[in-house]
Scaffold this motif. Structure first.
Motif, PDB file in Angstrom:
ATOM      1  N   ARG A  75       0.852  -1.175   0.000  1.00 50.86           N
ATOM      2  CA  ARG A  75       0.000   0.000   0.000  1.00 50.86           C
ATOM      3  C   ARG A  75       0.892   1.230   0.000  1.00 50.86           C
ATOM      4  NH1 ARG A  75      -4.008   2.327   4.495  1.00 50.86           N
ATOM      5  NH2 ARG A  75      -5.273   3.617   3.127  1.00 50.86           N
ATOM      6  N   LEU A  76       0.532   2.195  -0.820  1.00 49.48           N
ATOM      7  CA  LEU A  76       1.242   3.463  -0.887  1.00 49.48           C
ATOM      8  C   LEU A  76       0.273   4.569  -0.508  1.00 49.48           C
ATOM      9  CD1 LEU A  76       3.518   5.436  -1.693  1.00 49.48           C
ATOM     10  CD2 LEU A  76       2.695   5.240  -4.058  1.00 49.48           C
ATOM     11  N   ILE A  77       0.658   5.365   0.464  1.00 45.70           N
ATOM     12  CA  ILE A  77      -0.129   6.524   0.868  1.00 45.70           C
ATOM     13  C   ILE A  77       0.744   7.756   0.675  1.00 45.70           C
ATOM     14  CG2 ILE A  77      -1.249   7.715   2.791  1.00 45.70           C
ATOM     15  CD1 ILE A  77      -1.836   4.954   3.956  1.00 45.70           C
ATOM     16  N   VAL A  78       0.204   8.723  -0.044  1.00 44.00           N
ATOM     17  CA  VAL A  78       0.890  10.000  -0.226  1.00 44.00           C
ATOM     18  C   VAL A  78       0.166  11.031   0.633  1.00 44.00           C
ATOM     19  CG1 VAL A  78       1.556  11.778  -1.865  1.00 44.00           C
ATOM     20  CG2 VAL A  78       1.581   9.368  -2.562  1.00 44.00           C
ATOM     21  N   VAL A  79       0.907  11.672   1.505  1.00 45.74           N
ATOM     22  CA  VAL A  79       0.351  12.718   2.354  1.00 45.74           C
ATOM     23  C   VAL A  79       0.623  14.048   1.650  1.00 45.74           C
ATOM     24  CG1 VAL A  79       0.400  13.827   4.612  1.00 45.74           C
ATOM     25  CG2 VAL A  79       0.742  11.348   4.432  1.00 45.74           C
ATOM     26  N   PRO A  80      -0.417  14.642   1.064  1.00 41.79           N
ATOM     27  CA  PRO A  80      -0.216  15.897   0.328  1.00 41.79           C
ATOM     28  C   PRO A  80       0.417  16.966   1.225  1.00 41.79           C
ATOM     29  CG  PRO A  80      -2.454  15.059   0.021  1.00 41.79           C
ATOM     30  CD  PRO A  80      -1.817  14.243   1.106  1.00 41.79           C
ATOM     31  N   ASP A  81       1.275  17.742   0.634  1.00 40.64           N
ATOM     32  CA  ASP A  81       1.916  18.897   1.296  1.00 40.64           C
ATOM     33  C   ASP A  81       2.896  18.520   2.397  1.00 40.64           C
ATOM     34  OD1 ASP A  81       0.431  20.646  -0.346  1.00 40.64           O
ATOM     35  OD2 ASP A  81      -1.254  20.546   1.045  1.00 40.64           O
ATOM     36  N   ALA A  82       3.091  17.242   2.667  1.00 37.75           N
ATOM     37  CA  ALA A  82       4.040  16.845   3.720  1.00 37.75           C
ATOM     38  C   ALA A  82       5.454  16.796   3.158  1.00 37.75           C
ATOM     39  CB  ALA A  82       3.663  15.484   4.296  1.00 37.75           C
TER      40      ALA A  82
ATOM     41  N   HIS B  52       9.689  15.681   3.876  1.00 35.42           N
ATOM     42  CA  HIS B  52      10.352  14.414   4.192  1.00 35.42           C
ATOM     43  C   HIS B  52      10.131  13.981   5.637  1.00 35.42           C
ATOM     44  CE1 HIS B  52      13.323  11.261   3.575  1.00 35.42           C
ATOM     45  NE2 HIS B  52      13.909  11.615   4.698  1.00 35.42           N
ATOM     46  N   PHE B  53      10.011  14.945   6.538  1.00 34.89           N
ATOM     47  CA  PHE B  53       9.855  14.641   7.957  1.00 34.89           C
ATOM     48  C   PHE B  53       8.406  14.767   8.425  1.00 34.89           C
ATOM     49  CE2 PHE B  53      14.262  15.958   7.370  1.00 34.89           C
ATOM     50  CZ  PHE B  53      14.905  14.837   7.860  1.00 34.89           C
ATOM     51  N   PHE B  54       7.483  14.963   7.475  1.00 31.60           N
ATOM     52  CA  PHE B  54       6.050  15.084   7.764  1.00 31.60           C
ATOM     53  C   PHE B  54       5.767  16.232   8.742  1.00 31.60           C
ATOM     54  CE2 PHE B  54       6.660  10.909   6.071  1.00 31.60           C
ATOM     55  CZ  PHE B  54       5.574  10.729   5.241  1.00 31.60           C
TER      56      PHE B  54
ATOM     57  N   GLY C 174       4.243  19.064  10.457  1.00 33.10           N
ATOM     58  CA  GLY C 174       2.860  19.495  10.460  1.00 33.10           C
ATOM     59  C   GLY C 174       1.876  18.429  10.000  1.00 33.10           C
ATOM     60  N   HIS C 175       2.384  17.239   9.716  1.00 34.52           N
ATOM     61  CA  HIS C 175       1.533  16.158   9.213  1.00 34.52           C
ATOM     62  C   HIS C 175       1.783  14.839   9.938  1.00 34.52           C
ATOM     63  CE1 HIS C 175       0.021  18.488   5.797  1.00 34.52           C
ATOM     64  NE2 HIS C 175       1.229  19.028   5.787  1.00 34.52           N
ATOM     65  N   LEU C 176       2.332  14.918  11.141  1.00 33.75           N
ATOM     66  CA  LEU C 176       2.625  13.689  11.879  1.00 33.75           C
ATOM     67  C   LEU C 176       1.363  12.903  12.209  1.00 33.75           C
ATOM     68  CD1 LEU C 176       5.536  14.805  14.217  1.00 33.75           C
ATOM     69  CD2 LEU C 176       5.650  13.372  12.160  1.00 33.75           C
ATOM     70  N   GLU C 177       0.247  13.583  12.421  1.00 31.31           N
ATOM     71  CA  GLU C 177      -1.007  12.864  12.677  1.00 31.31           C
ATOM     72  C   GLU C 177      -1.435  12.064  11.452  1.00 31.31           C
ATOM     73  OE1 GLU C 177      -4.023  15.447  14.201  1.00 31.31           O
ATOM     74  OE2 GLU C 177      -2.882  15.923  16.002  1.00 31.31           O
ATOM     75  N   ASP C 178      -1.201  12.602  10.250  1.00 30.70           N
ATOM     76  CA  ASP C 178      -1.515  11.866   9.023  1.00 30.70           C
ATOM     77  C   ASP C 178      -0.639  10.618   8.900  1.00 30.70           C
ATOM     78  OD1 ASP C 178      -3.410  13.811   8.155  1.00 30.70           O
ATOM     79  OD2 ASP C 178      -1.766  15.028   7.369  1.00 30.70           O
ATOM     80  N   LEU C 179       0.632  10.772   9.225  1.00 30.67           N
ATOM     81  CA  LEU C 179       1.553   9.642   9.203  1.00 30.67           C
ATOM     82  C   LEU C 179       1.123   8.583  10.215  1.00 30.67           C
ATOM     83  CD1 LEU C 179       4.200   8.250   8.357  1.00 30.67           C
ATOM     84  CD2 LEU C 179       5.368   9.679  10.061  1.00 30.67           C
ATOM     85  N   GLU C 180       0.823   9.023  11.418  1.00 28.81           N
ATOM     86  CA  GLU C 180       0.383   8.090  12.457  1.00 28.81           C
ATOM     87  C   GLU C 180      -0.893   7.363  12.039  1.00 28.81           C
ATOM     88  OE1 GLU C 180      -1.163   8.102  17.097  1.00 28.81           O
ATOM     89  OE2 GLU C 180      -0.256   9.909  16.274  1.00 28.81           O
ATOM     90  N   ARG C 181      -1.850   8.079  11.492  1.00 33.46           N
ATOM     91  CA  ARG C 181      -3.125   7.478  11.076  1.00 33.46           C
ATOM     92  C   ARG C 181      -2.885   6.421  10.003  1.00 33.46           C
ATOM     93  NH1 ARG C 181      -6.545   5.352  12.996  1.00 33.46           N
ATOM     94  NH2 ARG C 181      -6.335   7.012  14.498  1.00 33.46           N
TER      95      ARG C 181
END
Length: 85
Positions: A37-44, A46-48, A50-57
């Motif tokens: 599975r590949l998930i791309v977190v838009p606008d994140a 390399h270190f995510f 402001g998007h750590l919650e998206d990474l965690e989810r």
């Protein structure tokens, strides 16, 4: 070597990753064996940042779907994969 690994794999990529091009990741992802599975977190980045919650989810959902294939998360992931095919 991931082309032969049959264990579940999760790739999470920041849409603005300054250290890795998404097109290159997608090309390599195509060579990887299922399940994957590949998930791309838009606008994140390399270190995510402001998007750590998206990474965690993404990680939590992946693990939950593997542990409980009948969960709502697993069903939602399977439906999304069907739409992407």
């Amino acid at each position: 070597r991931l082309a032969r690994v049959t264990q579940p794999k999760l790739f999470v990529h920041g849409g603005n990753d300054e250290h890795g091009l998404l097109d290159e990741l997608r090309a390599g992802f195509e060579l990887v064996a299922e399940p994957k599975r590949l998930i791309v977190v838009p606008d994140a980045d390399h270190f995510f940042t402001g998007h750590l919650e998206d990474l965690e989810r993404a990680i939590v959902d992946h693990v939950e779907a593997r542990v409980n294939p009948e969960s709502d998360v697993a069903k939602r992931m399977a439906a999304a994969k069907g739409r992407a095919a």
